[in-house]
Motif scaffolding. Sequence first.
Motif, mmCIF file in Angstrom:
data_model
loop_
_atom_site.group_PDB
_atom_site.id
_atom_site.type_symbol
_atom_site.label_atom_id
_atom_site.label_comp_id
_atom_site.label_asym_id
_atom_site.label_seq_id
_atom_site.Cartn_x
_atom_site.Cartn_y
_atom_site.Cartn_z
ATOM 1 N N VAL A 45 0.843 -1.248 -0.039
ATOM 2 C CA VAL A 45 -0.025 0.117 0.014
ATOM 3 C C VAL A 45 0.788 1.142 0.007
ATOM 4 O O VAL A 45 0.410 2.393 -0.075
ATOM 5 N N ALA A 46 2.173 1.214 -0.094
ATOM 6 C CA ALA A 46 3.228 2.248 -0.048
ATOM 7 C C ALA A 46 2.682 3.454 -1.143
ATOM 8 O O ALA A 46 2.682 4.592 -1.201
ATOM 9 N N PRO A 47 2.289 2.671 -2.524
ATOM 10 C CA PRO A 47 1.832 3.727 -3.421
ATOM 11 C C PRO A 47 0.733 4.811 -2.912
ATOM 12 O O PRO A 47 0.639 5.892 -3.484
ATOM 13 N N LEU A 48 -0.149 4.304 -2.384
ATOM 14 C CA LEU A 48 -1.364 5.087 -1.725
ATOM 15 C C LEU A 48 -0.880 6.208 -0.724
ATOM 16 O O LEU A 48 -1.030 7.349 -0.797
ATOM 17 N N ALA A 49 0.193 5.620 0.162
ATOM 18 C CA ALA A 49 0.577 6.875 1.046
ATOM 19 C C ALA A 49 1.260 7.849 0.224
ATOM 20 O O ALA A 49 1.518 8.955 0.635
ATOM 21 N N ALA A 173 -3.087 -5.004 -16.184
ATOM 22 C CA ALA A 173 -1.499 -5.716 -16.348
ATOM 23 C C ALA A 173 -0.614 -4.885 -15.375
ATOM 24 O O ALA A 173 0.305 -5.591 -14.674
ATOM 25 N N LYS A 174 -0.417 -3.686 -15.751
ATOM 26 C CA LYS A 174 0.216 -3.023 -14.826
ATOM 27 C C LYS A 174 0.245 -3.069 -13.296
ATOM 28 O O LYS A 174 1.151 -3.282 -12.505
ATOM 29 N N ALA A 175 -1.408 -3.047 -12.757
ATOM 30 C CA ALA A 175 -1.416 -3.124 -11.407
ATOM 31 C C ALA A 175 -0.999 -4.704 -11.186
ATOM 32 O O ALA A 175 -0.683 -4.703 -9.960
ATOM 33 N N LYS A 176 -1.368 -5.484 -11.804
ATOM 34 C CA LYS A 176 -0.655 -6.940 -11.652
ATOM 35 C C LYS A 176 0.604 -7.200 -11.334
ATOM 36 O O LYS A 176 0.963 -7.642 -10.302
ATOM 37 N N ARG A 177 1.472 -6.528 -12.217
ATOM 38 C CA ARG A 177 2.987 -6.668 -12.033
ATOM 39 C C ARG A 177 3.335 -5.818 -10.711
ATOM 40 O O ARG A 177 4.031 -6.402 -9.999
ATOM 41 N N SER A 178 2.806 -4.629 -10.508
ATOM 42 C CA SER A 178 2.884 -3.890 -9.236
ATOM 43 C C SER A 178 2.522 -4.659 -8.243
ATOM 44 O O SER A 178 3.308 -4.799 -6.953
ATOM 45 N N HIS A 179 1.502 -5.255 -7.876
ATOM 46 C CA HIS A 179 1.087 -5.941 -6.690
ATOM 47 C C HIS A 179 1.781 -7.317 -6.532
ATOM 48 O O HIS A 179 2.188 -7.244 -5.205
ATOM 49 N N ILE A 180 2.004 -8.009 -7.416
ATOM 50 C CA ILE A 180 2.830 -9.279 -7.430
ATOM 51 C C ILE A 180 4.303 -8.758 -6.761
ATOM 52 O O ILE A 180 5.174 -9.453 -5.755
ATOM 53 N N LEU A 251 -8.884 -4.987 -6.107
ATOM 54 C CA LEU A 251 -7.512 -4.135 -6.239
ATOM 55 C C LEU A 251 -7.571 -2.877 -7.025
ATOM 56 O O LEU A 251 -7.113 -2.360 -7.636
ATOM 57 N N PHE A 252 -9.215 -2.399 -6.713
ATOM 58 C CA PHE A 252 -9.190 -1.071 -7.423
ATOM 59 C C PHE A 252 -8.586 0.039 -6.996
ATOM 60 O O PHE A 252 -8.292 0.984 -7.622
ATOM 61 N N LEU A 253 -7.901 0.010 -5.786
ATOM 62 C CA LEU A 253 -7.087 1.232 -5.214
ATOM 63 C C LEU A 253 -5.590 0.996 -6.338
ATOM 64 O O LEU A 253 -5.170 2.174 -6.229
ATOM 65 N N LEU A 254 -5.376 -0.015 -6.880
ATOM 66 C CA LEU A 254 -4.353 0.057 -7.986
ATOM 67 C C LEU A 254 -4.714 0.201 -9.320
ATOM 68 O O LEU A 254 -4.288 1.169 -9.918
ATOM 69 N N THR A 255 -5.778 -0.426 -9.589
ATOM 70 C CA THR A 255 -6.171 -0.032 -11.138
ATOM 71 C C THR A 255 -6.749 1.002 -11.319
ATOM 72 O O THR A 255 -6.674 1.575 -12.441
ATOM 73 N N HIS A 256 -7.766 1.542 -10.296
ATOM 74 C CA HIS A 256 -8.206 2.933 -10.380
ATOM 75 C C HIS A 256 -7.977 3.806 -9.436
ATOM 76 O O HIS A 256 -8.292 4.567 -8.645
#
Length: 278
Positions: A45-49, A173-180, A251-256
């Motif tokens: 969750v660091a990207p949200l911070a 696809a970008k969110a998937k790579r980022s999350h993993i 994971l909408f916090l990442l995809t959106h």
Amino acid sequence: MDSATVYLDEIGGRTLRIAHWRLDDNLDHPPVLFFNGIGANIEAVAPLAAALGERAFIMFDMPGTGGSPDPVVPYNTFTMSWVAKKLLDRLGVLEVDVMGVSWGGAMAQHFALQHHKRTRKLILAATSPGMLMVPGKLSALTKMVDPRRYVDADFMNEHFATLYGGVMRDSGAKAKRSHIGRITPPSPRGYVYQLIAMLGWTSALALPFLKKDVLVMMGGDDNIVVPANGKLLAELMPNARLVEFPDGGHLFLLTHSEESVAAIRAFLDEEDELAEAA
């Protein structure tokens, strides 16, 4: 994570890996106390911070996840809310905006109920009132409890869309790579203890008495926590509003991310803007 202060400390008898951002910057807003999803570590969750740079963030890895050592004894929502309050005491923070996602959304609800005097506003993302929830899709739930999703890249790759829903569209696809890339597997004991912590837990009976302003955020294509749970949460609380991302998954916090950050910022800033206008 470059701008975060990260360290191990003993809080309430438990050694935890703690992170906070901008806590010493004398900002105009109260910090955000964040509770993560099951098995997830601070980095997830660091990207949200980072995106909400005008606010301080406080979070910690649950026992047995990320960099926090394995728990010796089981815990529950009451004990970990108490530990979180002890952490705020240690940091000298009197009031926070509380946010939680998925499993952490239940923790956020419990903290707001147990420590309402320390809570200003509450944000609940992709979560439910616990035991009295509308069940998710069986295909997703069976993959979620499989520990291979943390340690087997091929398994995660194959079942990602089944698990998390709408992530494969647009920025999926970008969110998937980022999350993993950001996830560190929890220990087996840490994961099991997180599951045990929620056995029999529900907030449904207490939420009507929660008078805080609440933002409920849901993904319309969430396979794990289906959107009906967001409607239920919003109906249970007198001062709640619901925002749904129709094509968003778990994971909408990442995809959106841009839309999510905009909704969070508008909600948290609302009272400040009214005060300035007065």
